[in-house]
Design a protein around this motif. Structure first.
Motif, PDB file in Angstrom:
ATOM      1  N   ILE A   6     -38.609 -64.062  -0.246  1.00 23.35           N
ATOM      2  CA  ILE A   6     -39.994 -63.851  -0.667  1.00 23.35           C
ATOM      3  C   ILE A   6     -40.263 -62.353  -0.597  1.00 23.35           C
ATOM      4  O   ILE A   6     -40.309 -61.763   0.481  1.00 23.35           O
ATOM      5  CB  ILE A   6     -40.987 -64.604   0.235  1.00 23.35           C
ATOM      6  CG1 ILE A   6     -40.684 -66.113   0.255  1.00 23.35           C
ATOM      7  CG2 ILE A   6     -42.427 -64.355  -0.234  1.00 23.35           C
ATOM      8  CD1 ILE A   6     -41.583 -66.901   1.202  1.00 23.35           C
ATOM      9  N   PHE A  59     -47.353 -66.698   2.450  1.00 19.52           N
ATOM     10  CA  PHE A  59     -47.342 -67.591   3.609  1.00 19.52           C
ATOM     11  C   PHE A  59     -48.654 -67.520   4.375  1.00 19.52           C
ATOM     12  O   PHE A  59     -48.980 -68.407   5.163  1.00 19.52           O
ATOM     13  CB  PHE A  59     -46.173 -67.257   4.535  1.00 19.52           C
ATOM     14  CG  PHE A  59     -45.959 -65.797   4.756  1.00 19.52           C
ATOM     15  CD1 PHE A  59     -46.643 -65.110   5.735  1.00 19.52           C
ATOM     16  CD2 PHE A  59     -45.078 -65.087   3.940  1.00 19.52           C
ATOM     17  CE1 PHE A  59     -46.458 -63.749   5.919  1.00 19.52           C
ATOM     18  CE2 PHE A  59     -44.885 -63.732   4.116  1.00 19.52           C
ATOM     19  CZ  PHE A  59     -45.575 -63.052   5.112  1.00 19.52           C
ATOM     20  N   THR A  69     -46.936 -72.259  -0.565  1.00 20.55           N
ATOM     21  CA  THR A  69     -45.664 -71.758  -0.051  1.00 20.55           C
ATOM     22  C   THR A  69     -44.827 -72.897   0.524  1.00 20.55           C
ATOM     23  O   THR A  69     -43.639 -73.036   0.209  1.00 20.55           O
ATOM     24  CB  THR A  69     -45.902 -70.682   1.017  1.00 20.55           C
ATOM     25  OG1 THR A  69     -46.669 -69.613   0.449  1.00 20.55           O
ATOM     26  CG2 THR A  69     -44.580 -70.132   1.534  1.00 20.55           C
ATOM     27  N   VAL A  98     -47.676 -71.924   7.464  1.00 22.17           N
ATOM     28  CA  VAL A  98     -46.621 -72.608   6.701  1.00 22.17           C
ATOM     29  C   VAL A  98     -45.911 -73.625   7.589  1.00 22.17           C
ATOM     30  O   VAL A  98     -45.593 -74.740   7.139  1.00 22.17           O
ATOM     31  CB  VAL A  98     -45.621 -71.583   6.127  1.00 22.17           C
ATOM     32  CG1 VAL A  98     -44.379 -72.284   5.573  1.00 22.17           C
ATOM     33  CG2 VAL A  98     -46.293 -70.763   5.040  1.00 22.17           C
ATOM     34  N   THR A 127     -43.618 -62.167  -6.153  1.00 27.05           N
ATOM     35  CA  THR A 127     -45.077 -62.224  -6.084  1.00 27.05           C
ATOM     36  C   THR A 127     -45.673 -61.167  -7.012  1.00 27.05           C
ATOM     37  O   THR A 127     -45.729 -59.989  -6.682  1.00 27.05           O
ATOM     38  CB  THR A 127     -45.548 -62.005  -4.631  1.00 27.05           C
ATOM     39  OG1 THR A 127     -44.992 -60.777  -4.128  1.00 27.05           O
ATOM     40  CG2 THR A 127     -45.078 -63.150  -3.737  1.00 27.05           C
TER      41      THR A 127
END
Length: 254
Positions: free
Chosen positions: A109, A235, A242, A22, A196
Motif C-alpha cells: 500500500i 487503513f 481496506t 483494519v 492511492t
C-alpha cells in the motif's frame, strides 16, 4: 482450508496502532492479524540502522509460517525492511523446509518497489529526503512538522482528525534511511500493489514509475495494481474498504 494470517507492517513515524481499525474489520470476518512494532520508529535512542526492524519482521513471520500461511501487508517505509526480511519465507521455500505455512502474497500500500542493493540515502547525509522530513544529523532522527502531516499522510481526512493523529507520530531513525536492501521479496511472492491516487501527485507518479521499473528489472511476481481514489493512509481513512480489499486478495489465484 485454514485462513491465512495477515501481518501488517506500519511505515515510518507510525506505530502498530495505525492498523487497529483494519484489524477490527478483519477480525469481524474471522481473520487473524498481527501488527509488529518496528523499532526504527520508536526507539530511544534511535536505532543506528534498520537491522532491528528486519529482525522483528523475520522473527514474527518465521514463527507463524511453522503452521500458517501469511499475507504480508506493507505500507510506506516498510517496503524496504519488509522486502529484505522475508528472504527464505516464501511458500515454496518453506515447503522445502518441511514447514506447513509460508508467505503466499504481498500487498503493498503506497510502498515503493525497490530492488536488491537499494539505499535510500548515503550514510551521513540527508540526500533524497524531501524538505518536509526534518532531519537532525546530531540526534539521528527524522521528524515531520504538524503543518505537513496532512499533506504527507492523511490527505482525505478532516483537519481535526489529522491534528489528533499527528500527536501519535514519533521520531524516525535516520540511520534506517542509510541501510541497504539485500532481498526483493516481490520477485518470489505473488504481489498486489494498491496505488492511492488521492496521494500527492509526485508520490503517485513515483510509484507508477517504480512499478514499471521493477517489472523491467528482472523476474517479478507483481500480478495486479489496484488504483483507488483515496489518500496515502487508507487503513485509517477507509478501514472497511481496506479490510475488504485485503480479504479479496486472499482468494486471488497464485
Amino acid at each position: 482450508m485454514a485462513k491465512p494470517v495477515f501481518v501488517l507492517l506500519h511505515g515510518a513515524w507510525h506505530s502498530p496502532s495505525c492498523w487497529q481499525r483494519v484489524i477490527t474489520e478483519l477480525e469481524k470476518a474471522s481473520y487473524k492479524a498481527v501488527a509488529p512494532a518496528l523499532p526504527s520508529s520508536r526507539s530511544t535512542p534511535p536505532t543506528p540502522d534498520w537491522s532491528k526492524d528486519v529482525e522483528t519482521i523475520y522473527q514474527t513471520v518465521s514463527e507463524l509460517v511453522k503452521q500458517e500461511d501469511i499475507i504480508m501487508v506493507i505500507h510506506s517505509f516498510s517496503r524496504i525492511t519488509g522486502g529484505t526480511a522475508l528472504e527464505g519465507l516464501d511458500k515454496d521455500t518453506c515447503i522445502s523446509k518441511g514447514l506447513k505455512g509460508g508467505v503466499i502474497r504481498l500487498i503493498y500500500i503506497t510502498a515503493f518497489f525497490v530492488p536488491e542493493g537499494f539505499q535510500h540515502s548515503p550514510k551521513g547525509t540527508r540526500d533524497n529526503i524531501i524538505p518536509e522530513m526534518i532531519t537532525s544529523l546530531d540526534e539521528g532522527i527524522v521528524t515531520v512538522k504538524p503543518k505537513d502531516v496532512k499533506g504527507m499522510f492523511y490527505q482525505d481526512l478532516n483537519d481535526e482528525t489529522v491534528a489528533e493523529l499527528a500527536k501519535e507520530l514519533r521520531p524516525q531513525s535516520l540511520g534506517a534511511f542509510w541501510s541497504t536492501t539485500t532481498h526483493a521479496a516481490w520477485r518470489y511472492v505473488p504481489t498486489t500493489y494498491i496505488l492511492t491516487m488521492g496521494d500527492r501527485p509526485t508520490t503517485v507518479a513515483a510509484a507508477q514509475y517504480l512499478i514499471e521499473s521493477a517489472k523491467a528489472s528482472g523476474p517479478y511476481k507483481i500480478d495486479i495494481v489496484i488504483k483507488v481514489d483515496i489518500g496515502y493512509s487508507p487503513f485509517i481513512s477507509r478501514p472497511e474498504w481496506t479490510a475488504h480489499t485485503l480479504i479479496e486478495e486472499v482468494n486471488r489465484p497464485l
